[in-house]
Scaffold this motif. Structure first.
Motif, PDB file in Angstrom:
ATOM      1  N   GLU A  35       0.826  -1.207   0.000  1.00  0.00           N
ATOM      2  CA  GLU A  35       0.000   0.000   0.000  1.00  0.00           C
ATOM      3  C   GLU A  35       0.863   1.261   0.000  1.00  0.00           C
ATOM      4  O   GLU A  35       0.612   2.219  -0.735  1.00  0.00           O
ATOM      5  N   CYS A  53      -7.848   0.174  -6.234  1.00  0.00           N
ATOM      6  CA  CYS A  53      -7.187   0.538  -4.974  1.00  0.00           C
ATOM      7  C   CYS A  53      -8.198   1.059  -3.949  1.00  0.00           C
ATOM      8  O   CYS A  53      -9.099   1.836  -4.292  1.00  0.00           O
ATOM      9  N   CYS A  72      -7.310   2.876  -1.280  1.00  0.00           N
ATOM     10  CA  CYS A  72      -6.876   4.164  -0.725  1.00  0.00           C
ATOM     11  C   CYS A  72      -7.314   5.293  -1.672  1.00  0.00           C
ATOM     12  O   CYS A  72      -6.874   5.331  -2.825  1.00  0.00           O
TER      13      CYS A  72
END
Length: 965
Positions: A652, A691, A693
């Motif tokens: 990440e 993703c 995030c």
């Protein structure tokens, strides 16, 4: 008709003939022209009703190229003798001026053969003219008479009288004037006549002196501007007799006027007089008029400089500076008398306020010296006063008064710009003062001014600054102080960083400062003290300023790029790997605000590279992200491999670094090929959709959009866009990552809208469809702001994006009708989304376009004000405020609704809405008074409440609005 006894019928016959000639004059032969000229000349003696048509015919003949020699003179003599021009109508007088203008253009030598008779004839024609259309032509004829050296003979004064009687011009064009002649056109045209020859000087100068004493400001200004224009062509001889009177008028105006305009024109005129006298060549037997003129100025002004509290000190200084700025000779004469006096006054007066006044006057004279660059040894008063001038300036820098320090810093900058003025020991002292002010002066104004001064002097003295200032700043930056409070230490560090950036205005200094900044960045990253994220941001801000200052210098730009970009990438990769293997270490560098601060640094370091160097750099950076190729990074022994596009929870942190890839690849010039571009685009697309995030997903989407915007059109682009659509559409319909899909949709749509790509309309329709979605609707509505606004990091002209010139207008035309239609068909729960989208589009539209579309959209905007969403309210209010000023006629039709809505929003719970509503209530006062009067009492009553608002900014707007009502 031509032989008829009735003058009206004869006139009609001649009129027809003249109209035919105006169509076919170019096809006539010489004999025909001769015959016609003789006929028309004889007709000039005919009845007055016939004359206008005769003149039209002569105008046609005056344009014939085959006119025999002598005929032009013959026609003009006939007009001068037979026609009383000023008794004719405006159009017929204009025809006479046209005939004269045509002949002057083609038969100059023949007309000059008439001698002064031609000038006298024209004076009679023009005498008494009143129409502005004719005056513009007549003034042009007079200018040509003078410029082309026609003989004026004994008629110089008559020619002057016939034109100067219009001075100063007093003309106000009637409303809706179809001719478009402005007062300014006449003023400039007449001024060009009056200032066209020194022969007018003896008559004009007394007139100007008289008008300068007028009570009318316009007459004063016109006289002063005309005097300035005359000085360009006059010499000593013309001015000599009038100099005392001119000086006394100018002095009186500057000493007494309350008008800045009049003062500025007086100073310009004095400057012009001084320049004119400076140009005159001196012979042994003539008086030096410049010297005596400056002596009288010094005599009248010098003693006022000794009274720094008196009101005449500034007018006197301005007069002296205006005279001194005209030539080097005038400058030496004035400064020789004034500079020693000012220096003496400075030491006499201990008060800071008086010293500041004196130093500002001194600064004015120093700035004049800049005009001539180097200081000449033999004549310069300045060089002989070097020590006292430096001592005065240095004493101002150590004075407790901030205002005096600021003037001292400006004076220091000017002294430094004078080549050869400061000695090496003075320069060292200059640097010491600048370092002290930058780092230790409590007042931020002085500190910032000292940094700016260092930046402007550094290119002139790079060795002194890189050898003396940079090491001092580095030492301060690295010093660990125990006794200081944490806050003081942070403030000092902050100033050191800002000063290192400010002084980096020369490549040799950049080579010294950049390593210091990078070293500090590494040090902050390793220490994990509180506030380290803010420290990292501060270093990045300083690096960004340095990069902007390097952009115009190819060598400095490349040095910066190859030093800073690999270093930032290496530190970020190191931090991301530590995060993957040992969480909690190096965390600050991966925070959003720090990565966001690194983006402009990398972007600014890349945009100005030459294509060859950019290609060299891109061949390292892209493989780093795609293949983990770290060999080009400094200190590249990393604990594990770098794989930002691989899956896995532990990666990440690495994925966040796509932000830095975006900063780099989206700033490259368009003609630089990106290696493995198709693969890179696919990886970015996958990351933006998968993703979790939001920061990483958004930067991947922006990077993808930035590359798509610059991608050459063709099959490859179509395939990658099709792939993107195939990924987005299912993601938008359902699933956990609808927000990521929307973000990607917005950025790709923006990339295509900017370059007019055909797919953009399909994607925009997709976005419009989402406005009725309960979950994504509000975010989709805000997306319209993203589409229309300037983006700070990608997709703007500065980073070479493909931005078409009128994309906003085109987007408006294509999509606003759909938004309006969608609004009318939408359910009550999602109507606000359409209004929000519409207000975002309108807010970013150029105002002239918006004004033309206003009648159709105003009812919707008014409806938007009733919406409970505060973003919609704010957006609509900021859209309406300029329209009240620019389209008062249309807005007046809805004044009742506007007053009601604005007043109700002044009590909104949101402060920003209250402020915007009060500004709109203020802007209402620009509507016609008759429209507003019925509402006046109601508005004043309603605006009493916000006067008592708990927020100061709201009260301030309420005071302004209520006062205007």
């Amino acid at each position: 008709c031509l032989e008829n006894t009735d003058p009206r019928t004869r006139g009609r016959g001649i009129q027809l003939l003249s109209q035919v000639l105006l169509q076919c004059y170019s096809q006539l032969q010489e004999k025909e022209v001769l015959h016609l000229v003789l006929f028309y000349e004889s007709r000039l003696q005919d009845h007055h009703l016939v004359i206008p048509s005769v003149l039209q015919g002569l105008r046609a003949l005056s344009m014939c190229e085959v006119l025999a020699p002598g005929l032009a003179v013959s026609v003009l003599k006939a007009i001068f003798q037979e026609v009383h021009v000023q008794s004719l109508l405006q159009l017929d007088r204009h025809t006479v001026y046209s005939i004269i203008t045509n002949f002057m253009g083609t038969r100059e030598e023949e007309l000059k053969g008439l001698g002064a008779d031609f000038t006298f004839g024209f004076i009679q024609v023009m005498d008494g003219e009143k129409d502005p259309r004719n005056l513009l032509v007549a003034f042009q004829i007079v200018r040509d008479l003078i410029a082309k050296n026609y003989a004026l003979g004994p008629f110089v004064e008559e020619l002057f009288e016939v034109t100067s009687c219009y001075f100063p011009i007093d003309f106000t064009p009637p409303p809706n004037d179809p001719h478009g002649i402005q007062r300014e056109d006449l003023i400039l045209s007449l001024r060009a006549v009056l200032a066209s020859t020194p022969q007018f000087a003896e008559f004009l100068l007394p007139l100007l002196i008289e008008k300068m004493d007028s009570d009318l400001q316009s007459a004063k200004l016109d006289s002063l501007q005309t005097l300035t224009a005359c000085c360009a062509i006059y010499g000593q001889k013309e001015l000599q007799e009038f100099l005392p009177s001119l000086w006394s008028s100018l002095r009186r105006e500057v000493f007494q006027t309350a008008s800045e305009k009049v003062e500025a024109e007086c100073l310009a005129a004095l400057h012009a007089l001084s320049a004119c006298l400076s140009r005159s060549v001196l012979s042994s037997d003539t008086e030096d008029l410049l010297d005596s003129f400056l002596s009288s100025i010094l005599q009248d002004c010098r003693h006022h400089l000794c009274e720094p509290d008196m009101k005449l000190v500034w007018p006197s200084a301005k007069l002296l500076q205006a005279a001194a700025g005209a030539s080097l000779r005038a400058y030496h004469r004035v400064t020789h008398s004034v500079l020693p006096l000012l220096l003496e006054q400075y030491t006499k007066h201990p008060q800071s306020s008086q010293r500041r006044t004196i130093l500002e006057m001194l600064l004015g004279f120093l700035e004049l010296q800049q005009k001539w660059g180097h200081v000449e040894e033999d004549e310069s008063t300045l060089l002989s006063l070097q020590a006292p001038v430096c001592s005065v300036v240095f004493s101002a820098l150590t004075d407790p008064s901030v205002q005096l320090q600021l003037v001292g810093i400006r004076a220091l900058t000017v002294l430094g710009s004078l080549q050869g003025f400061l000695s090496p020991s003075d320069l060292e002292l200059v640097v010491d003062h600048l370092v002290r002010l930058t780092l230790h002066e409590e007042d931020s104004q002085s500190s910032e001014a000292a940094m700016e001064a260092a930046g402007s002097l550094a290119p002139t003295y790079p060795e002194v600054f890189s050898g003396r200032m940079v090491p001092r700043l580095e030492e301060e930056l690295q010093a660990e102080r125990e006794e200081e409070s944490f806050r003081d230490h942070c403030s000092l560090r902050q100033r050191c960083l800002q000063a290192l950036a400010a002084v980096s205005t020369h490549t040799s200094i950049v080579r010294e400062t950049v390593p210091v900044l990078l070293q500090h960045l590494r040090k902050v990253q390793k220490g994990s003290e509180a506030g380290s994220a803010q420290d990292l941001v501060s270093v990045c801000q300083s690096l960004h300023r340095v990069s902007l200052q390097c952009q115009q210098d190819a060598e400095g730009c490349w040095y910066y790029h190859q030093t800073v970009v690999p270093c930032l990438l290496a530190m970020a990769v190191q931090a991301a790997m530590q995060e993957s293997t040992q969480p909690l270490l190096g965390k600050a560098l991966l925070e959003e605000e720090v990565l966001a601060a690194m983006i402009p640094v990398i972007s600014a370091a890349t945009t100005h590279l030459s294509p060859e160097l950019a290609a060299q750099s891109v061949s390292h950076v892209v493989p780093l992200f795609l293949d983990g190729e770290v060999s080009f990074l400094p200190q590249n022994s990393f604990p594990c491999s770098f794989q930002p596009f691989e899956d896995g929870e532990c990666l990440e942190a690495q994925r966040r670094l796509v932000a830095l890839l975006m900063a780099f690849v989206c700033s490259l010039p368009r003609n630089v090929a990106i290696p493995q571009q198709e693969r890179l685009l696919r990886e970015l697309l996958a990351l933006s959709c998968s993703c979790n995030c939001p920061f990483t997903a958004t930067t991947a989407a922006k990077c993808f959009a930035g590359l798509v915007n610059k991608h050459p059109a063709g099959q490859q682009l179509d395939e990658i866009l099709q792939l993107a659509v195939n990924r987005m559409e299912p993601g938008l319909t359902e699933g956990p990552r609808r927000t990521q899909a929307l973000t990607l949709l917005l950025w790709v749509t923006k990339a295509l809208v900017l370059r007019y790509h055909p797919l953009s309309s399909h994607l925009t329709d997709k976005l419009l469809g989402l406005l009725s979605d309960a979950e994504l609707g509000p975010a989709a509505a805000d997306g319209f702001s993203l589409l229309m606004a300037e983006s700070p990091d990608v997709l703007h002209k500065g980073c070479h994006a493909d931005v078409r010139i009128m994309f906003r207008q085109r987007f408006f035309t294509d999509n606003v009708p759909k938004l309006v239609q969608g609004f009318h068909g939408a359910g009550p729960d999602v109507k606000a989304n359409y209004l929000k989208g519409l207000s975002h589009v309108l807010n970013h539209l150029p105002k002239p376009v918006l004004v033309t579309e206003l009648p159709t959209l105003l009812s919707l905007l008014l409806e938007a004000l009733s919406c409970s969403d505060r973003v919609v309210q704010l957006s609509t209010l900021s859209c309406l405020q300029p329209l009240l000023l620019e389209a008062p006629q249309i807005m007046s039709l809805h004044v009742d609704t506007l007053v009601t809505k604005f007043l109700s929003l002044t009590s909104s719970p949101t402060m920003a809405v209250r402020i915007a509503a009060l500004r709109c209530a203020h802007a209402l006062t620009s509507l016609p008074t008759t429209v507003l009067l019925p509402y006046k009492a109601r508005v004043i009553r309603a605006l009493a409440k916000p006067l008592d608002d708990k927020k100061r900014l709201v009260r301030k707007e309420a005071v302004a609005a209520r006062g205007e009502w």
